[in-house]
Design an enzyme around this catalytic site. Structure first.
Site, PDB file in Angstrom:
ATOM      1  CG  ASP A   1       1.361  92.270  42.012  1.00  0.00           C
ATOM      2  OD1 ASP A   1       1.816  93.281  41.465  1.00  0.00           O
ATOM      3  OD2 ASP A   1       1.888  91.747  43.019  1.00  0.00           O
TER       4      ASP A   1
ATOM      5  NE  ARG B   1       2.328  98.108  38.199  1.00  0.00           N
ATOM      6  CZ  ARG B   1       1.453  99.114  38.226  1.00  0.00           C
ATOM      7  NH1 ARG B   1       1.422  99.909  39.249  1.00  0.00           N
ATOM      8  NH2 ARG B   1       0.605  99.294  37.232  1.00  0.00           N
TER       9      ARG B   1
ATOM     10  CG  ASP C   1      -0.577  98.765  46.465  1.00  0.00           C
ATOM     11  OD1 ASP C   1       0.215  97.874  46.186  1.00  0.00           O
ATOM     12  OD2 ASP C   1      -0.262  99.818  47.059  1.00  0.00           O
TER      13      ASP C   1
ATOM     14  N   GLY D   1       8.950  92.440  48.659  1.00  0.00           N
ATOM     15  CA  GLY D   1      10.094  93.144  49.218  1.00  0.00           C
ATOM     16  C   GLY D   1      11.118  93.346  48.124  1.00  0.00           C
TER      17      GLY D   1
ATOM     18  CE  LYS E   1       5.537  91.037  41.850  1.00  0.00           C
ATOM     19  NZ  LYS E   1       4.791  92.151  42.346  1.00  0.00           N
TER      20      LYS E   1
ATOM     21  CB  SER F   1       2.640  97.909  48.881  1.00  0.00           C
ATOM     22  OG  SER F   1       2.537  97.438  47.558  1.00  0.00           O
TER      23      SER F   1
ATOM     24  CB  SER G   1      -0.112  95.521  43.320  1.00  0.00           C
ATOM     25  OG  SER G   1       0.326  95.563  44.645  1.00  0.00           O
TER      26      SER G   1
ATOM     27  CB  THR H   1       4.285  92.611  46.041  1.00  0.00           C
ATOM     28  OG1 THR H   1       5.474  92.811  45.358  1.00  0.00           O
ATOM     29  CG2 THR H   1       3.708  91.276  45.736  1.00  0.00           C
TER      30      THR H   1
END
Lengths: 248, 273
Positions: free
Chosen positions: B56, B58, B205, B86, B72, B168, B208, B40
Protein backbone atom coordinates in the site's frame (compact mmCIF):
# COMPACT_ATOMS: atom_id res chain seq x y z
CA UNK A 1 -0.74 3.40 38.87
CA UNK A 2 -0.04 0.38 36.74
CA UNK A 3 -1.97 -2.90 36.45
CA UNK A 4 0.17 -4.78 38.95
CA UNK A 5 -0.42 -2.16 41.63
CA UNK A 6 -4.18 -2.26 41.01
CA UNK A 7 -4.15 -6.04 41.21
CA UNK A 8 -2.32 -5.98 44.51
CA UNK A 9 -4.84 -3.54 45.92
CA UNK A 10 -7.82 -5.63 45.02
CA UNK A 11 -6.45 -9.04 45.80
CA UNK A 12 -5.63 -8.18 49.39
CA UNK A 13 -6.35 -10.31 52.43
CA UNK A 14 -9.74 -11.53 51.17
CA UNK A 15 -8.22 -12.91 48.01
CA UNK A 16 -9.10 -11.55 44.61
CA UNK A 17 -12.81 -11.33 43.95
CA UNK A 18 -12.50 -9.67 40.60
CA UNK A 19 -11.74 -11.22 37.25
CA UNK A 20 -8.28 -10.10 36.24
CA UNK A 21 -7.33 -12.83 33.81
CA UNK A 22 -9.26 -15.40 31.85
CA UNK A 23 -8.24 -19.01 32.48
CA UNK A 24 -10.12 -21.41 30.22
CA UNK A 25 -10.83 -19.59 27.00
CA UNK A 26 -12.57 -20.20 23.73
CA UNK A 27 -11.42 -18.48 20.55
CA UNK A 28 -13.39 -16.77 17.79
CA UNK A 29 -17.09 -17.09 17.01
CA UNK A 30 -18.39 -16.13 13.56
CA UNK A 31 -21.96 -15.43 12.54
CA UNK A 32 -23.76 -14.24 9.40
CA UNK A 33 -27.29 -13.31 8.48
CA UNK A 34 -28.41 -15.32 5.50
CA UNK A 35 -31.64 -15.57 3.54
CA UNK A 36 -33.64 -17.65 6.02
CA UNK A 37 -32.05 -16.68 9.34
CA UNK A 38 -28.75 -16.68 11.18
CA UNK A 39 -25.83 -19.07 10.86
CA UNK A 40 -23.26 -19.22 13.64
CA UNK A 41 -19.98 -21.14 13.72
CA UNK A 42 -17.35 -21.77 16.36
CA UNK A 43 -14.69 -24.36 17.00
CA UNK A 44 -15.05 -26.64 19.99
CA UNK A 45 -11.80 -25.94 21.78
CA UNK A 46 -11.21 -24.64 25.29
CA UNK A 47 -7.62 -23.63 25.98
CA UNK A 48 -6.14 -23.51 29.45
CA UNK A 49 -3.46 -20.92 28.79
CA UNK A 50 -1.47 -22.40 25.94
CA UNK A 51 -2.67 -25.98 26.48
CA UNK A 52 -5.60 -27.19 24.39
CA UNK A 53 -7.29 -28.66 27.40
CA UNK A 54 -10.89 -29.27 26.32
CA UNK A 55 -11.84 -30.31 22.85
CA UNK A 56 -15.60 -30.65 23.02
CA UNK A 57 -16.91 -27.41 24.43
CA UNK A 58 -20.14 -26.19 22.89
CA UNK A 59 -19.71 -22.45 22.69
CA UNK A 60 -23.00 -21.82 20.90
CA UNK A 61 -26.22 -22.40 22.84
CA UNK A 62 -29.88 -21.84 21.95
CA UNK A 63 -31.66 -19.42 24.27
CA UNK A 64 -35.44 -19.52 24.45
CA UNK A 65 -37.28 -20.15 21.23
CA UNK A 66 -35.83 -17.41 19.12
CA UNK A 67 -32.13 -16.91 19.78
CA UNK A 68 -28.63 -18.32 19.73
CA UNK A 69 -25.81 -17.16 21.96
CA UNK A 70 -22.18 -17.74 21.04
CA UNK A 71 -19.30 -16.72 23.25
CA UNK A 72 -15.56 -16.44 23.08
CA UNK A 73 -13.36 -15.79 26.10
CA UNK A 74 -13.65 -17.23 29.59
CA UNK A 75 -15.82 -20.37 29.57
CA UNK A 76 -16.89 -20.15 33.21
CA UNK A 77 -18.23 -16.63 32.63
CA UNK A 78 -20.13 -17.95 29.62
CA UNK A 79 -21.72 -20.60 31.82
CA UNK A 80 -22.65 -17.91 34.34
CA UNK A 81 -24.29 -15.87 31.59
CA UNK A 82 -26.24 -18.96 30.49
CA UNK A 83 -27.52 -19.30 34.07
CA UNK A 84 -28.65 -15.65 34.12
CA UNK A 85 -30.41 -16.10 30.81
CA UNK A 86 -32.00 -19.34 32.02
CA UNK A 87 -33.54 -17.50 34.94
CA UNK A 88 -34.68 -14.72 32.65
CA UNK A 89 -36.34 -17.06 30.16
CA UNK A 90 -37.94 -19.08 32.95
CA UNK A 91 -39.37 -15.99 34.56
CA UNK A 92 -40.67 -14.85 31.20
CA UNK A 93 -42.29 -18.22 30.51
CA UNK A 94 -44.02 -18.22 33.84
CA UNK A 95 -46.09 -15.22 32.74
CA UNK A 96 -47.56 -17.57 30.15
CA UNK A 97 -48.88 -14.67 28.12
CA UNK A 98 -48.05 -15.97 24.66
CA UNK A 99 -45.15 -13.50 24.42
CA UNK A 100 -41.56 -14.60 24.44
CA UNK A 101 -38.24 -12.80 24.65
CA UNK A 102 -36.73 -12.24 21.24
CA UNK A 103 -33.10 -11.68 20.24
CA UNK A 104 -33.34 -7.88 20.47
CA UNK A 105 -34.50 -8.05 24.06
CA UNK A 106 -31.84 -10.55 25.02
CA UNK A 107 -29.18 -8.44 23.35
CA UNK A 108 -30.25 -5.44 25.35
CA UNK A 109 -30.28 -7.44 28.58
CA UNK A 110 -26.81 -8.78 27.93
CA UNK A 111 -25.48 -5.32 27.09
CA UNK A 112 -26.73 -4.02 30.45
CA UNK A 113 -25.27 -6.98 32.33
CA UNK A 114 -21.85 -6.68 30.65
CA UNK A 115 -21.63 -2.94 31.02
CA UNK A 116 -22.63 -3.00 34.67
CA UNK A 117 -20.06 -5.65 35.47
CA UNK A 118 -17.36 -3.65 33.71
CA UNK A 119 -18.26 -0.57 35.72
CA UNK A 120 -17.61 -2.54 38.88
CA UNK A 121 -14.20 -3.55 37.53
CA UNK A 122 -15.33 -7.16 37.57
CA UNK A 123 -16.08 -7.97 33.96
CA UNK A 124 -17.50 -11.13 32.48
CA UNK A 125 -14.57 -11.91 30.25
CA UNK A 126 -16.49 -12.72 27.07
CA UNK A 127 -17.30 -11.44 23.62
CA UNK A 128 -20.87 -12.51 23.00
CA UNK A 129 -22.61 -13.00 19.69
CA UNK A 130 -26.37 -13.00 19.80
CA UNK A 131 -28.47 -13.93 16.79
CA UNK A 132 -32.04 -14.94 16.19
CA UNK A 133 -35.24 -14.68 14.22
CA UNK A 134 -38.55 -13.52 15.62
CA UNK A 135 -41.69 -12.81 13.63
CA UNK A 136 -39.73 -13.03 10.42
CA UNK A 137 -37.23 -10.40 11.56
CA UNK A 138 -33.59 -11.50 11.58
CA UNK A 139 -31.32 -10.01 14.22
CA UNK A 140 -27.58 -10.35 14.77
CA UNK A 141 -25.56 -8.42 17.31
CA UNK A 142 -22.48 -8.49 19.45
CA UNK A 143 -21.55 -7.43 23.01
CA UNK A 144 -17.97 -7.18 24.17
CA UNK A 145 -16.66 -7.50 27.71
CA UNK A 146 -16.55 -3.72 28.02
CA UNK A 147 -20.22 -3.42 27.14
CA UNK A 148 -19.65 -2.25 23.55
CA UNK A 149 -22.65 -3.48 21.64
CA UNK A 150 -23.87 -3.15 18.10
CA UNK A 151 -25.96 -4.86 15.45
CA UNK A 152 -24.50 -6.01 12.14
CA UNK A 153 -25.03 -8.34 9.20
CA UNK A 154 -21.91 -10.36 9.95
CA UNK A 155 -19.89 -10.52 13.17
CA UNK A 156 -16.66 -12.06 14.33
CA UNK A 157 -15.02 -12.10 17.75
CA UNK A 158 -11.43 -12.48 18.88
CA UNK A 159 -8.98 -13.20 16.11
CA UNK A 160 -11.87 -13.40 13.70
CA UNK A 161 -11.94 -9.61 13.85
CA UNK A 162 -8.68 -9.44 11.94
CA UNK A 163 -8.81 -12.57 9.83
CA UNK A 164 -12.49 -13.17 9.08
CA UNK A 165 -13.90 -9.63 8.86
CA UNK A 166 -12.11 -8.76 5.57
CA UNK A 167 -13.51 -11.89 3.93
CA UNK A 168 -17.00 -11.34 5.32
CA UNK A 169 -17.02 -7.69 4.29
CA UNK A 170 -16.02 -8.61 0.76
CA UNK A 171 -18.21 -11.61 0.19
CA UNK A 172 -21.35 -11.23 2.26
CA UNK A 173 -24.56 -10.29 0.53
CA UNK A 174 -28.22 -10.09 1.52
CA UNK A 175 -29.39 -13.20 -0.28
CA UNK A 176 -26.98 -15.90 0.77
CA UNK A 177 -28.46 -19.36 0.51
CA UNK A 178 -27.79 -21.81 3.32
CA UNK A 179 -25.08 -23.64 1.36
CA UNK A 180 -23.34 -20.39 0.41
CA UNK A 181 -23.44 -19.15 3.98
CA UNK A 182 -21.92 -22.40 5.20
CA UNK A 183 -19.20 -22.17 2.53
CA UNK A 184 -18.44 -18.58 3.57
CA UNK A 185 -18.17 -19.46 7.25
CA UNK A 186 -16.05 -22.50 6.45
CA UNK A 187 -13.71 -20.34 4.38
CA UNK A 188 -13.26 -17.99 7.33
CA UNK A 189 -12.88 -20.82 9.85
CA UNK A 190 -10.23 -22.42 7.67
CA UNK A 191 -8.15 -19.21 7.65
CA UNK A 192 -8.57 -19.02 11.43
CA UNK A 193 -7.48 -22.63 11.75
CA UNK A 194 -4.32 -21.88 9.82
CA UNK A 195 -3.43 -18.59 11.47
CA UNK A 196 -4.83 -18.55 15.03
CA UNK A 197 -3.06 -20.82 17.47
CA UNK A 198 -6.09 -21.66 19.63
CA UNK A 199 -8.76 -23.34 17.54
CA UNK A 200 -9.23 -27.09 17.30
CA UNK A 201 -10.16 -28.57 13.94
CA UNK A 202 -13.68 -29.37 15.08
CA UNK A 203 -16.41 -27.04 13.95
CA UNK A 204 -19.75 -26.48 15.53
CA UNK A 205 -22.27 -24.87 13.17
CA UNK A 206 -25.73 -23.92 14.35
CA UNK A 207 -28.49 -22.37 12.32
CA UNK A 208 -31.59 -20.58 13.50
CA UNK A 209 -34.62 -19.74 11.37
CA UNK A 210 -38.23 -18.92 12.01
CA UNK A 211 -38.89 -22.63 12.48
CA UNK A 212 -36.28 -23.05 15.20
CA UNK A 213 -32.72 -24.06 15.94
CA UNK A 214 -30.81 -26.80 14.13
CA UNK A 215 -27.63 -28.08 15.69
CA UNK A 216 -25.37 -29.78 13.16
CA UNK A 217 -23.02 -32.55 14.29
CA UNK A 218 -19.45 -31.32 14.68
CA UNK A 219 -17.05 -31.94 11.77
CA UNK A 220 -13.52 -31.09 10.65
CA UNK A 221 -12.26 -28.93 7.83
CA UNK A 222 -9.86 -30.15 5.17
CA UNK A 223 -6.55 -28.32 5.20
CA UNK A 224 -3.94 -28.12 2.48
CA UNK A 225 -0.25 -28.41 3.23
CA UNK A 226 1.08 -29.53 -0.12
CA UNK A 227 2.78 -26.40 -1.41
CA UNK A 228 6.03 -27.03 -3.18
CA UNK A 229 7.75 -24.43 -1.04
CA UNK A 230 6.73 -26.22 2.10
CA UNK A 231 8.22 -29.43 0.85
CA UNK A 232 11.43 -27.87 -0.36
CA UNK A 233 12.01 -24.62 1.53
CA UNK A 234 15.75 -24.38 1.07
CA UNK A 235 15.88 -24.96 -2.65
CA UNK A 236 18.49 -22.70 -4.21
CA UNK A 237 20.22 -21.90 -0.94
CA UNK A 238 23.34 -23.87 -1.59
CA UNK A 239 25.04 -25.35 -4.61
CA UNK A 240 24.41 -29.10 -4.59
CA UNK A 241 27.51 -31.24 -4.16
CA UNK A 242 27.13 -33.02 -7.46
CA UNK A 243 27.11 -29.77 -9.45
CA UNK A 244 30.08 -29.09 -11.74
CA UNK A 245 32.09 -26.07 -10.64
CA UNK A 246 33.99 -24.10 -13.24
CA UNK A 247 37.23 -22.54 -12.11
CA UNK A 248 38.19 -19.38 -13.93
CA UNK B 1 46.58 5.41 36.77
CA UNK B 2 45.23 8.62 35.34
CA UNK B 3 44.82 7.08 31.92
CA UNK B 4 42.53 4.32 33.23
CA UNK B 5 39.42 5.69 31.53
CA UNK B 6 40.64 6.32 27.99
CA UNK B 7 37.99 7.42 25.57
CA UNK B 8 37.80 4.38 23.36
CA UNK B 9 36.32 4.90 19.92
CA UNK B 10 32.85 3.39 19.70
CA UNK B 11 32.96 -0.22 18.47
CA UNK B 12 29.95 0.08 16.26
CA UNK B 13 26.33 -0.71 16.91
CA UNK B 14 24.03 1.60 18.80
CA UNK B 15 25.01 3.68 21.78
CA UNK B 16 22.48 3.51 24.58
CA UNK B 17 23.99 6.35 26.62
CA UNK B 18 20.98 8.63 26.37
CA UNK B 19 18.41 6.01 27.41
CA UNK B 20 18.51 6.94 31.09
CA UNK B 21 18.01 10.59 30.25
CA UNK B 22 15.12 9.73 27.93
CA UNK B 23 13.50 7.64 30.64
CA UNK B 24 13.79 10.49 33.10
CA UNK B 25 12.32 12.92 30.58
CA UNK B 26 9.36 10.70 29.76
CA UNK B 27 8.61 10.34 33.46
CA UNK B 28 8.50 14.13 33.63
CA UNK B 29 6.03 14.17 30.76
CA UNK B 30 8.23 15.04 27.79
CA UNK B 31 7.20 12.55 25.15
CA UNK B 32 9.64 11.68 22.40
CA UNK B 33 8.54 12.39 18.81
CA UNK B 34 6.83 9.43 17.18
CA UNK B 35 8.67 7.79 14.34
CA UNK B 36 7.42 7.93 10.82
CA UNK B 37 6.28 4.37 10.42
CA UNK B 38 4.87 2.61 7.48
CA UNK B 39 1.94 0.95 9.30
CA UNK B 40 1.49 -1.10 6.32
CA UNK B 41 0.29 -3.95 4.26
CA UNK B 42 3.04 -5.59 2.21
CA UNK B 43 2.63 -8.91 0.43
CA UNK B 44 4.40 -11.19 -1.98
CA UNK B 45 3.48 -14.34 -3.90
CA UNK B 46 5.22 -16.82 -6.11
CA UNK B 47 3.37 -17.42 -9.35
CA UNK B 48 4.20 -19.67 -12.23
CA UNK B 49 6.87 -17.49 -13.87
CA UNK B 50 8.28 -15.62 -10.88
CA UNK B 51 7.40 -13.35 -7.99
CA UNK B 52 4.84 -10.58 -7.51
CA UNK B 53 5.28 -8.06 -4.71
CA UNK B 54 2.60 -5.65 -3.57
CA UNK B 55 2.35 -2.78 -1.09
CA UNK B 56 0.00 0.00 0.00
CA UNK B 57 1.22 3.61 -0.02
CA UNK B 58 0.36 5.15 3.34
CA UNK B 59 3.00 6.37 5.81
CA UNK B 60 1.85 7.33 9.32
CA UNK B 61 3.31 9.35 12.16
CA UNK B 62 1.27 8.16 15.08
CA UNK B 63 -2.36 8.88 14.17
CA UNK B 64 -1.54 11.22 11.30
CA UNK B 65 -0.98 10.20 7.70
CA UNK B 66 2.25 11.96 6.83
CA UNK B 67 2.65 10.67 3.27
CA UNK B 68 -0.34 9.65 1.17
CA UNK B 69 1.66 8.15 -1.63
CA UNK B 70 4.99 6.83 -0.47
CA UNK B 71 6.96 4.06 -2.17
CA UNK B 72 7.39 0.92 -0.15
CA UNK B 73 8.80 -1.37 -2.81
CA UNK B 74 12.54 -0.77 -2.81
CA UNK B 75 15.08 -1.70 -5.47
CA UNK B 76 17.76 -4.14 -4.39
CA UNK B 77 19.12 -5.50 -7.66
CA UNK B 78 17.83 -5.65 -11.23
CA UNK B 79 16.22 -8.98 -10.39
CA UNK B 80 15.43 -8.46 -6.70
CA UNK B 81 12.99 -6.08 -5.00
CA UNK B 82 12.13 -5.67 -1.33
CA UNK B 83 8.98 -4.33 0.39
CA UNK B 84 9.50 -2.72 3.77
CA UNK B 85 7.26 -2.31 6.81
CA UNK B 86 8.08 -0.79 10.20
CA UNK B 87 10.01 2.41 10.78
CA UNK B 88 10.35 4.10 7.37
CA UNK B 89 13.89 5.34 7.97
CA UNK B 90 15.04 1.87 8.97
CA UNK B 91 13.54 0.13 5.95
CA UNK B 92 14.97 2.69 3.53
CA UNK B 93 18.41 2.73 5.07
CA UNK B 94 18.71 -1.02 5.32
CA UNK B 95 17.51 -1.69 1.78
CA UNK B 96 19.77 1.04 0.37
CA UNK B 97 22.75 -0.34 2.21
CA UNK B 98 22.18 -3.92 1.13
CA UNK B 99 21.50 -2.77 -2.44
CA UNK B 100 24.96 -1.17 -2.52
CA UNK B 101 26.52 -4.24 -0.99
CA UNK B 102 24.88 -6.37 -3.67
CA UNK B 103 26.24 -4.11 -6.41
CA UNK B 104 29.77 -4.45 -5.04
CA UNK B 105 29.24 -8.19 -4.76
CA UNK B 106 28.15 -8.29 -8.39
CA UNK B 107 31.33 -6.53 -9.46
CA UNK B 108 33.35 -8.92 -7.37
CA UNK B 109 31.77 -12.11 -8.66
CA UNK B 110 30.74 -11.00 -12.16
CA UNK B 111 27.38 -12.73 -11.79
CA UNK B 112 23.74 -11.81 -11.32
CA UNK B 113 22.83 -11.41 -7.63
CA UNK B 114 21.02 -14.23 -5.90
CA UNK B 115 18.06 -13.64 -3.62
CA UNK B 116 19.64 -15.67 -0.83
CA UNK B 117 22.64 -13.31 -0.92
CA UNK B 118 20.39 -10.32 -0.28
CA UNK B 119 18.62 -12.36 2.39
CA UNK B 120 21.86 -13.15 4.19
CA UNK B 121 23.11 -9.56 4.08
CA UNK B 122 19.82 -8.31 5.51
CA UNK B 123 19.44 -10.91 8.21
CA UNK B 124 23.04 -10.52 9.40
CA UNK B 125 22.60 -6.77 9.71
CA UNK B 126 19.27 -6.98 11.51
CA UNK B 127 20.39 -9.67 13.94
CA UNK B 128 23.48 -7.64 14.71
CA UNK B 129 21.27 -4.79 15.89
CA UNK B 130 19.13 -7.15 17.98
CA UNK B 131 15.79 -5.88 16.74
CA UNK B 132 16.51 -2.19 17.29
CA UNK B 133 16.49 -1.63 13.55
CA UNK B 134 12.74 -2.00 13.14
CA UNK B 135 12.47 -3.20 9.60
CA UNK B 136 10.13 -6.04 8.63
CA UNK B 137 10.74 -6.95 5.00
CA UNK B 138 9.30 -9.06 2.23
CA UNK B 139 12.12 -9.89 -0.17
CA UNK B 140 11.40 -11.36 -3.58
CA UNK B 141 13.30 -11.99 -6.78
CA UNK B 142 14.19 -14.39 -9.55
CA UNK B 143 17.73 -15.65 -10.01
CA UNK B 144 19.19 -18.57 -11.89
CA UNK B 145 17.99 -21.05 -9.24
CA UNK B 146 14.41 -19.91 -9.68
CA UNK B 147 11.90 -17.56 -8.03
CA UNK B 148 12.28 -16.93 -4.29
CA UNK B 149 10.17 -15.17 -1.69
CA UNK B 150 11.32 -14.52 1.86
CA UNK B 151 10.10 -12.62 4.90
CA UNK B 152 12.59 -11.04 7.29
CA UNK B 153 11.62 -10.02 10.81
CA UNK B 154 13.21 -7.13 12.72
CA UNK B 155 15.16 -9.46 14.97
CA UNK B 156 16.76 -11.21 12.03
CA UNK B 157 14.75 -14.42 11.57
CA UNK B 158 13.65 -15.33 8.05
CA UNK B 159 11.07 -17.53 6.40
CA UNK B 160 10.86 -18.91 2.89
CA UNK B 161 7.27 -18.99 1.75
CA UNK B 162 5.04 -19.31 -1.32
CA UNK B 163 2.98 -16.34 -0.12
CA UNK B 164 3.82 -13.82 2.57
CA UNK B 165 2.38 -10.76 4.24
CA UNK B 166 3.88 -8.28 6.74
CA UNK B 167 2.84 -5.08 8.46
CA UNK B 168 -0.22 -4.06 10.47
CA UNK B 169 -2.53 -5.12 7.64
CA UNK B 170 -0.87 -8.51 7.33
CA UNK B 171 -3.74 -10.39 8.93
CA UNK B 172 -6.32 -8.94 6.56
CA UNK B 173 -4.09 -9.68 3.55
CA UNK B 174 -3.27 -13.16 4.86
CA UNK B 175 -6.96 -13.99 5.12
CA UNK B 176 -7.24 -13.32 1.36
CA UNK B 177 -4.18 -15.44 0.58
CA UNK B 178 -5.15 -18.35 2.80
CA UNK B 179 -8.52 -18.58 1.16
CA UNK B 180 -7.56 -17.89 -2.47
CA UNK B 181 -3.93 -18.77 -3.13
CA UNK B 182 -3.00 -21.80 -5.20
CA UNK B 183 0.14 -22.84 -7.01
CA UNK B 184 0.67 -22.11 -10.69
CA UNK B 185 -1.14 -18.78 -10.95
CA UNK B 186 -0.77 -16.86 -14.20
CA UNK B 187 0.53 -13.30 -14.17
CA UNK B 188 -2.90 -11.66 -14.38
CA UNK B 189 -4.39 -13.93 -11.74
CA UNK B 190 -1.39 -13.20 -9.55
CA UNK B 191 -1.69 -9.44 -9.95
CA UNK B 192 -5.41 -9.66 -9.16
CA UNK B 193 -4.79 -11.74 -6.06
CA UNK B 194 -2.09 -9.38 -4.80
CA UNK B 195 -4.30 -6.35 -5.46
CA UNK B 196 -7.14 -8.00 -3.56
CA UNK B 197 -4.90 -8.72 -0.61
CA UNK B 198 -3.58 -5.16 -0.47
CA UNK B 199 -7.12 -3.78 -0.80
CA UNK B 200 -8.18 -5.98 2.11
CA UNK B 201 -5.39 -4.34 4.11
CA UNK B 202 -6.28 -0.85 2.88
CA UNK B 203 -9.95 -1.13 3.74
CA UNK B 204 -9.76 -3.15 6.95
CA UNK B 205 -6.64 -1.79 8.63
CA UNK B 206 -6.23 1.78 9.80
CA UNK B 207 -2.47 1.81 9.32
CA UNK B 208 -2.75 1.08 5.60
CA UNK B 209 -4.42 3.07 2.90
CA UNK B 210 -4.32 5.03 -0.35
CA UNK B 211 -3.07 3.16 -3.40
CA UNK B 212 -1.73 -0.22 -4.48
CA UNK B 213 1.81 -0.61 -5.84
CA UNK B 214 2.77 -3.81 -7.64
CA UNK B 215 6.10 -5.20 -8.84
CA UNK B 216 6.24 -8.27 -11.09
CA UNK B 217 9.62 -10.01 -11.37
CA UNK B 218 10.23 -12.79 -13.88
CA UNK B 219 13.36 -14.29 -15.34
CA UNK B 220 15.27 -11.48 -17.01
CA UNK B 221 12.42 -9.00 -16.79
CA UNK B 222 10.68 -6.82 -14.21
CA UNK B 223 7.64 -4.55 -14.23
CA UNK B 224 7.17 -1.89 -11.58
CA UNK B 225 3.51 -0.86 -11.63
CA UNK B 226 3.49 2.23 -9.46
CA UNK B 227 -0.05 3.12 -8.35
CA UNK B 228 -1.48 0.16 -10.23
CA UNK B 229 -4.82 0.64 -8.46
CA UNK B 230 -6.23 3.84 -7.01
CA UNK B 231 -9.18 2.60 -4.95
CA UNK B 232 -9.27 5.81 -2.92
CA UNK B 233 -9.34 8.31 -5.75
CA UNK B 234 -10.42 11.84 -4.96
CA UNK B 235 -13.98 11.41 -6.22
CA UNK B 236 -15.42 14.20 -4.13
CA UNK B 237 -13.29 16.89 -5.74
CA UNK B 238 -15.40 19.40 -7.57
CA UNK B 239 -15.24 18.75 -11.29
CA UNK B 240 -15.52 22.22 -12.64
CA UNK B 241 -16.65 22.57 -16.24
CA UNK B 242 -16.66 26.33 -16.08
CA UNK B 243 -13.87 28.64 -15.15
CA UNK B 244 -14.01 32.03 -13.56
CA UNK B 245 -12.27 34.81 -15.50
CA UNK B 246 -8.94 35.52 -13.95
CA UNK B 247 -9.44 39.26 -13.60
CA UNK B 248 -12.33 41.68 -13.14
CA UNK B 249 -14.39 42.20 -16.25
CA UNK B 250 -13.61 45.26 -18.32
CA UNK B 251 -16.78 47.20 -19.01
CA UNK B 252 -15.48 50.38 -20.58
CA UNK B 253 -12.14 51.68 -21.80
CA UNK B 254 -11.55 55.39 -21.97
CA UNK B 255 -8.11 56.88 -22.36
CA UNK B 256 -7.54 60.49 -21.34
CA UNK B 257 -4.07 61.69 -22.24
CA UNK B 258 -2.58 63.45 -19.24
CA UNK B 259 -0.74 66.10 -21.25
CA UNK B 260 -3.97 68.05 -21.71
CA UNK B 261 -4.37 68.39 -17.96
CA UNK B 262 -0.87 69.38 -17.01
CA UNK B 263 0.97 72.57 -17.84
CA UNK B 264 4.57 71.74 -18.61
CA UNK B 265 6.97 74.53 -17.71
CA UNK B 266 10.21 74.28 -19.67
CA UNK B 267 13.35 75.29 -17.90
CA UNK B 268 12.09 75.84 -14.41
CA UNK B 269 14.12 75.87 -11.22
CA UNK B 270 16.47 72.99 -10.72
CA UNK B 271 15.43 70.51 -8.07
CA UNK B 272 16.95 70.92 -4.66
CA UNK B 273 19.33 68.23 -3.80
Amino acid sequence: MDAEHVRDCWSCSLGSERTMNPYVTGTSVLAVKYRDGILMAADMGGSYGSTLRYKTIERIKPIGKHSLLGASGEISDFQEILRYLDELILYDNMWDDGNSLGPKELHNYLTRVMYNRRNKFNPLWNSLVLGGVKNGQKYLGMVSMLGVSFEENHVATGFGNHLARPILRDEWNENLSFEDAVKLLEKCMRVLLYRDRSPVNKLQIVKITEEGTTNFPPYSLKTFWGFESYENPTVGEHVPLNCIRIRL
Amino acid sequence: MSKATIDLPPKGGFSFDLCRRNDMLSKKGVRPPSYRKTGTTIVGIIFQDGVILGADTRATEGPIVCDKNCEKIHYMAPNIYCCGAGTAADTEAVTDMVSSQLQLHRYHTGRESRVVTALTFLKRHLFNYQGHVQAALVLGGVDFTGPHLHTIYPHGSTDTLPFATMGSGSLAAMSVFESKYREGLTKDEGINLVSEAICAGIFNDLGSGSNVDICVITKGHKEYLRNHLLPNADVYALKREYTFPKKTEVLLTKITPLRAKVKIIEGGDAMEE
